[in-house]
Design a protein around this motif. Structure first.
Motif, PDB file in Angstrom:
ATOM      1  N   HIS A 107      26.377  18.430  33.503  1.00 25.62           N
ATOM      2  CA  HIS A 107      27.173  19.452  32.809  1.00 25.62           C
ATOM      3  C   HIS A 107      28.467  19.736  33.566  1.00 25.62           C
ATOM      4  O   HIS A 107      29.552  19.842  32.966  1.00 25.62           O
ATOM      5  CB  HIS A 107      26.376  20.745  32.672  1.00 25.62           C
ATOM      6  CG  HIS A 107      25.254  20.665  31.693  1.00 25.62           C
ATOM      7  ND1 HIS A 107      24.237  21.589  31.643  1.00 25.62           N
ATOM      8  CD2 HIS A 107      24.980  19.758  30.714  1.00 25.62           C
ATOM      9  CE1 HIS A 107      23.394  21.260  30.685  1.00 25.62           C
ATOM     10  NE2 HIS A 107      23.820  20.158  30.116  1.00 25.62           N
TER      11      HIS A 107
ATOM     12  N   ILE B 293      31.095  22.926  25.682  1.00 22.70           N
ATOM     13  CA  ILE B 293      30.792  23.130  27.091  1.00 22.70           C
ATOM     14  C   ILE B 293      32.048  23.421  27.913  1.00 22.70           C
ATOM     15  O   ILE B 293      31.981  23.949  29.016  1.00 22.70           O
ATOM     16  CB  ILE B 293      30.058  21.886  27.663  1.00 22.70           C
ATOM     17  CG1 ILE B 293      29.399  22.215  29.004  1.00 22.70           C
ATOM     18  CG2 ILE B 293      31.015  20.707  27.786  1.00 22.70           C
ATOM     19  CD1 ILE B 293      28.525  21.094  29.530  1.00 22.70           C
TER      20      ILE B 293
ATOM     21  N   SER C  99      32.012  18.788  31.847  1.00 24.47           N
ATOM     22  CA  SER C  99      32.864  19.920  31.469  1.00 24.47           C
ATOM     23  C   SER C  99      34.169  19.888  32.245  1.00 24.47           C
ATOM     24  O   SER C  99      35.239  20.203  31.698  1.00 24.47           O
ATOM     25  CB  SER C  99      32.141  21.252  31.694  1.00 24.47           C
ATOM     26  OG  SER C  99      31.826  21.448  33.059  1.00 24.47           O
TER      27      SER C  99
ATOM     28  N   CYS D 146      31.221  29.273  24.539  1.00 22.26           N
ATOM     29  CA  CYS D 146      31.272  28.272  25.598  1.00 22.26           C
ATOM     30  C   CYS D 146      29.889  28.167  26.223  1.00 22.26           C
ATOM     31  O   CYS D 146      29.418  29.103  26.883  1.00 22.26           O
ATOM     32  CB  CYS D 146      32.308  28.651  26.653  1.00 22.26           C
ATOM     33  SG  CYS D 146      32.531  27.361  27.920  1.00 22.26           S
ATOM     34  N   SER D 147      29.229  27.041  26.000  1.00 20.24           N
ATOM     35  CA  SER D 147      27.869  26.855  26.496  1.00 20.24           C
ATOM     36  C   SER D 147      27.474  25.395  26.357  1.00 20.24           C
ATOM     37  O   SER D 147      27.921  24.713  25.440  1.00 20.24           O
ATOM     38  CB  SER D 147      26.894  27.722  25.699  1.00 20.24           C
ATOM     39  OG  SER D 147      25.550  27.434  26.043  1.00 20.24           O
ATOM     40  N   PRO D 148      26.611  24.890  27.246  1.00 21.52           N
ATOM     41  CA  PRO D 148      25.964  23.609  26.967  1.00 21.52           C
ATOM     42  C   PRO D 148      25.123  23.727  25.700  1.00 21.52           C
ATOM     43  O   PRO D 148      24.526  24.779  25.429  1.00 21.52           O
ATOM     44  CB  PRO D 148      25.069  23.384  28.197  1.00 21.52           C
ATOM     45  CG  PRO D 148      25.644  24.246  29.268  1.00 21.52           C
ATOM     46  CD  PRO D 148      26.198  25.449  28.553  1.00 21.52           C
TER      47      PRO D 148
END
Length: 268
Positions: A31, A101, A35, A124-126
């Motif tokens: 990640h 992400i 990102s 905003c997130s995995p």
């Protein structure tokens, strides 16, 4: 958008770009690596694949997987710079939601949609993680060349199923795994990578690095079934009209084997 970007991203693969090195799968490291790349270099080098294109040589305009989206609630996984959300907003979708992400991509998406007079809720997130997106809420969840980055395919599909209403539709595209195994050499196609190898690897790109895995088609199909989806349509043929408009080695390869696949599935 640079029109070549929808072809450039399709060449990400161990046999196609830069130097690939196998690595241990640590989702937090993956990640962070991916990102950071999209925050700093992704748009400059890879550009963005956005609707009406699903990837190289496949278009929504031909296949009409969405149909009429007016009044529908839409969530995009991997919304990038917001152009695919704009496409849905222009077609009168009632709600636009996006997840990515990369903080920089979220910022670009918000700026772009605002400039187009559209509003969206962006997160905003995995994609693998709980992030406050409502359950049993959306008519469509879709992803254009983003699902393949997940570190937990089955978990991601289960989470996407939870976002959808009953009979809601999930549409996603990614680079075809056969394409990732074959390279063009001396006017011939040659296998350079085992189709069954799903190990994670890193690829050096433009002084940056990305980490990914090339999954088999059966891996995607079985993960969808476990998450409670039924597949309604799968596309792996390239659009002849788009191929004929391109004169490149990549276009010639696309005449021989699939380079992009798209799946439309429905939540049971």
């Amino acid at each position: 958008m640079n029109k070549d970007s929808i072809y450039r991203t399709n060449v990400i693969g161990a046999s196609e770009v830069g130097v690939a090195n196998s690595i241990d799968m640590d989702k937090n490291v993956i990640h962070k690596t991916n990102s950071f790349y999209w925050d700093t270099k992704g748009n400059d080098y890879l550009g963005a694949i956005v609707l009406p294109f699903y990837g190289a040589f496949v278009s929504e305009e031909k296949h009409q997987l969405f149909g009429d989206v007016s009044g529908k609630k839409m969530l995009e996984i991997g919304c990038g710079n917001g152009q695919s959300l704009q496409y849905q907003g222009d077609r009168k979708a009632s709600e636009l939601w996006g997840m990515d992400i990369s903080e920089k991509q979220i910022e670009k998406a918000m700026q772009h949609l605002t400039s187009c007079g559209l509003s969206a809720k962006l997160v905003c997130s995995p994609m693998e993680e709980e992030c406050g997106i409502p359950k049993d809420y959306f008519d469509f969840v879709y992803s254009v060349y983003a699902i393949g980055w997940t570190t937990d395919l089955e978990g991601t599909f289960r989470r996407i199923a939870s976002y959808l209403k009953k009979d809601g539709v999930f549409i996603f595209s990614w680079s075809h795994p056969i394409h990732k195994c074959v390279v063009a050499e001396n006017n011939m196609l040659a296998f350079k990578k085992c189709y069954f190898d799903e190990s994670w690897y890193s690829v050096a790109l433009d002084d940056g690095e990305l980490t990914l895995s090339d999954r088999k088609l059966s891996t995607y199909v079985n993960a969808l079934a476990k998450a409670g989806f039924v597949i309604e349509q799968m596309i792996e043929e390239s659009d002849d009209e788009i191929i004929q408009s391109r004169d490149s080695g990549f276009a010639r390869k696309a005449k021989m084997l699939p380079v992009t696949f798209v799946i439309k599935a429905r939540k049971l």
